[in-house]
Each structure stands twice: as structure tokens, then as C-alpha cells.
Design an enzyme around this catalytic site. Structure first.
Site, PDB file in Angstrom:
ATOM      1  N   TYR A 275      69.494  22.656  78.221  1.00 15.36           N
ATOM      2  CA  TYR A 275      69.226  23.912  78.917  1.00 15.36           C
ATOM      3  C   TYR A 275      69.995  23.988  80.233  1.00 15.36           C
ATOM      4  O   TYR A 275      71.188  23.683  80.273  1.00 15.36           O
ATOM      5  CB  TYR A 275      67.710  24.093  79.129  1.00 15.36           C
ATOM      6  CG  TYR A 275      66.900  23.769  77.921  1.00 15.36           C
ATOM      7  CD1 TYR A 275      67.089  24.470  76.725  1.00 15.36           C
ATOM      8  CD2 TYR A 275      65.943  22.754  77.933  1.00 15.36           C
ATOM      9  CE1 TYR A 275      66.349  24.172  75.592  1.00 15.36           C
ATOM     10  CE2 TYR A 275      65.195  22.456  76.803  1.00 15.36           C
ATOM     11  CZ  TYR A 275      65.404  23.160  75.639  1.00 15.36           C
ATOM     12  OH  TYR A 275      64.683  22.848  74.530  1.00 15.36           O
TER      13      TYR A 275
ATOM     14  N   VAL B 168      60.436  19.428  74.679  1.00 18.21           N
ATOM     15  CA  VAL B 168      59.379  19.348  75.688  1.00 18.21           C
ATOM     16  C   VAL B 168      58.247  18.407  75.280  1.00 18.21           C
ATOM     17  O   VAL B 168      57.319  18.187  76.053  1.00 18.21           O
ATOM     18  CB  VAL B 168      58.817  20.747  76.044  1.00 18.21           C
ATOM     19  CG1 VAL B 168      59.895  21.606  76.678  1.00 18.21           C
ATOM     20  CG2 VAL B 168      58.198  21.428  74.837  1.00 18.21           C
TER      21      VAL B 168
ATOM     22  N   SER C 232      62.023  20.939  70.543  1.00 15.74           N
ATOM     23  CA  SER C 232      63.350  21.558  70.458  1.00 15.74           C
ATOM     24  C   SER C 232      64.429  20.638  69.898  1.00 15.74           C
ATOM     25  O   SER C 232      65.533  21.109  69.605  1.00 15.74           O
ATOM     26  CB  SER C 232      63.780  22.073  71.836  1.00 15.74           C
ATOM     27  OG  SER C 232      63.058  23.237  72.157  1.00 15.74           O
TER      28      SER C 232
ATOM     29  N   TYR D 267      59.607  29.209  63.241  1.00 15.94           N
ATOM     30  CA  TYR D 267      60.049  28.529  64.464  1.00 15.94           C
ATOM     31  C   TYR D 267      58.970  27.582  65.008  1.00 15.94           C
ATOM     32  O   TYR D 267      59.252  26.426  65.351  1.00 15.94           O
ATOM     33  CB  TYR D 267      60.429  29.568  65.511  1.00 15.94           C
ATOM     34  CG  TYR D 267      60.753  28.994  66.865  1.00 15.94           C
ATOM     35  CD1 TYR D 267      61.935  28.294  67.072  1.00 15.94           C
ATOM     36  CD2 TYR D 267      59.882  29.140  67.938  1.00 15.94           C
ATOM     37  CE1 TYR D 267      62.238  27.755  68.313  1.00 15.94           C
ATOM     38  CE2 TYR D 267      60.178  28.612  69.178  1.00 15.94           C
ATOM     39  CZ  TYR D 267      61.352  27.919  69.361  1.00 15.94           C
ATOM     40  OH  TYR D 267      61.648  27.386  70.595  1.00 15.94           O
TER      41      TYR D 267
END
Length: 307
Positions: free
Chosen positions: A243, A261, A64, A191
């Protein structure tokens, strides 16, 4: 830089002996294979000088963190029109949550949660075949890092495609609300490959330094994004980059940062440097446990903080 090198070595030695409850992202099979004891820190200053420690030349999946580069590219493509499809507020929910999408009619809270990054990928896909959009993202990262050797790990991309059921649900849900313009499988192909970009900690700190330098690469002098856009990307990194752990990261570290992650974190010290850390074991929010601690120690010793 010699003082920074000593600091990084001290932080590495201190943290590698720490017993902790962190776990690798085993829901992605390829990431489950990573040694949780891997550790690296790299800092690039505004002179373009880089200092690092640990496993700093071993590539890892940035996951990410790639959303930072995707966002910069999308803003260059459509400008503020992006904000009609993606919000700019912290989510307060897990990175792959679907809950808010129904209440907010398919508009993701911000571009750093999965749903928001999927919309950004949809924007980048416009006018391109998936392969072309993927190549454009990779080219942008290479330009930012001033390094043409950066690659995408196809095994990680395949692993994500095979297990990304929740991301398919997010994409299909947003498509039902009219906030995805391409077939879900095409947008998600972009993505998943974006997230599978692999970089070393050294390459990552070098790729992020334009955000510490008002949008300009201090080595080449090339303007990557405008000064205003760099400031706004940094603001979103500070408020949304971790997040539902973004508030805690801001409290403990006090810098714009984006986690992945794969265990990486890119942190920006505006006007000073960019910092990349890599430690694959994650906390409950999906952020690097020791990576966060390393940044906390570095900030404490250097005084680098947005506050």
C-alpha cells in the site's frame, strides 16, 4: 537449511523481546482477538525444502496476501484484458481509500488495494455463482501450496461482511462507474471469503514458492503460471504490495512482498526461495511491524535482495 534455521531462531529471539507500538487490526472483530505476540517465519527453497520457527503451524487469516493468488487466477482467466479495469501503479494512499476512484473514473490504481482486489473478485465471479468462485480461489491456493487441508475461516468472513462498510462503498462506487459487473453484495461475498483464507506460515511459504521459481512448483513440477506472468506478479508485489508503505518496504527489504492485515507477509526471493512471516501487530500503514523487521534482518544476513 541448517544455517537458515539458526538464522530464523536468532531473528525470532531478537524480535520477540522488542517493545513496539504495533496494534492488531481491531476494526475486524475476529482479528481483534488475535494475540499480538504470535510470531512465525518460514522459508521454502527451490528444492521444495521448508525451514521455520515460532508459531509456524498455527493458522492465521492471510487477508490481503490472498490478492496475489486472486490476481494470478484472474490473469489466467482473462489475461491482459484485466488491465482495462485495474491499473498497475502504486496508489500512495491507504489500502481502503476511495479518493482516487472519483478522479480516475472508477479504475483502481492496482490489484492489491481493496478496490482493485474487488474488481479482481468480480472478474473471478464471471460465469460462476459466488460459492463456485470462492471454491475456485481456494482450490488454486491449495494447488499452489500442494496442501488440501487449507480452509476458509467462516467466522472471519462473517466478521468482515458485518463491518465492511467501506468496502461496500468502494464496490458501489465502482459499480456506478460501470467497473463492476455483478451486484456489489455478490462480488464482496467472494472478496470477503477470499480474504478469510487461513494458512500457517509454513503453508504460506510453500504456496508462494512458485513465484520464486519462474511460475513452477519445484515439488510437483507443476506449472502454476507462466514464467512471464510470475515475473509481472513479482513486479507488482514490489511496487504495490504494501500500500502506501510499499516504497519503504522496498527500501528496507528490497524484495517483492505482499502484506495482509492479519499480520502476515509473503516475500519472494526470485531464483532462491519464498518467505512467510507472521506477527499480528501492525504499523500505521496496516503492515506487520515485526514481520517487516524480520525480513529486513534476514535479507541483511543472507544477501537476498532484488537490488
Amino acid at each position: 537449511m541448517a544455517d537458515l534455521k539458526r538464522l530464523l531462531d536468532t531473528v525470532r529471539d531478537e524480535l520477540q523481546s522488542v517493545d513496539h507500538p504495533g496494534k492488531v487490526a481491531d476494526y475486524i472483530p475476529e482479528l481483534a482477538k488475535i494475540d499480538p505476540k504470535k510470531f512465525a517465519i518460514s522459508i521454502t527453497n527451490l528444492k521444495g525444502e521448508t525451514v521455520s520457527t515460532g508459531d509456524d503451524v498455527e493458522p492465521f487469516s492471510i487477508q490481503s496476501i490472498s490478492k496475489v493468488f486472486g490476481l494470478a487466477l484472474a490473469l489466467g482467466k482473462v489475461g491482459d484484458a484485466l488491465w482495462k479495469r485495474v491499473g498497475r501503479e502504486p496508489s500512495g494512499s491507504a489500502f481502503n481509500s476511495i479518493v482516487q476512484l472519483e478522479h480516475e473514473q472508477g479504475i483502481p490504481r492496482n490489484p492489491f488495494i481493496n478496490s482493485g482486489a474487488i474488481v479482481v473478485a468480480d472478474v473471478l465471479l464471471a460465469g460462476h455463482r459466488p460459492r463456485e468462485a470462492i471454491a475456485e480461489i481456494l482450490r488454486f491456493v491449495r494447488i499452489a501450496a500442494n496442501d488440501d487441508t487449507i480452509m476458509i475461516d467462516p467466522a472471519v468472513a462473517r466478521s468482515e461482511q458485518a463491518t465492511g462498510f467501506r468496502n461496500f462503498a468502494l464496490a458501489n462506487y465502482m459499480r456506478a462507474f460501470g467497473n463492476l459487473n455483478h451486484p456489489s453484495e455478490l462480488t464482496l461475498g467472494v472478496y470477503f471469503h477470499q480474504c478469510a483464507i487461513e494458512m500457517t506460515a509454513r503453508q504460506l511459504s510453500e504456496a508462494g514458492v512458485f513465484l520464486a521459481n519462474g511460475g513452477r512448483d519445484p515439488r510437483s513440477g507443476l506449472t502454476i503460471v507462466s514464467k512471464e506472468r510470475a515475473r509481472r506478479i513479482n513486479a507488482l508485489m514490489l511496487t504495490c504490495g504494501h500500500y502506501d508503505g510499499s516504497g519503504d518496504f522496498a527500501y528496507r527489504v528490497g524484495l517483492p512482498g505482499k502484506s495482509g492485515v492479519g499480520g502476515g507477509i509473503l516475500a519472494i526471493v526470485p531464483g532462491e526461495a519464498s518467505i512467510a512471516v507472521w506477527s499480528p501487530a501492525l504499523n500505521a500503514q496496516g503492515n506487520s511491524l515485526l514481520g517487516t523487521r524480520a525480513l529486513e534482518l534476514i535479507v541483511r544476513e543472507t544477501g537476498w535482495s532484488a537490488f
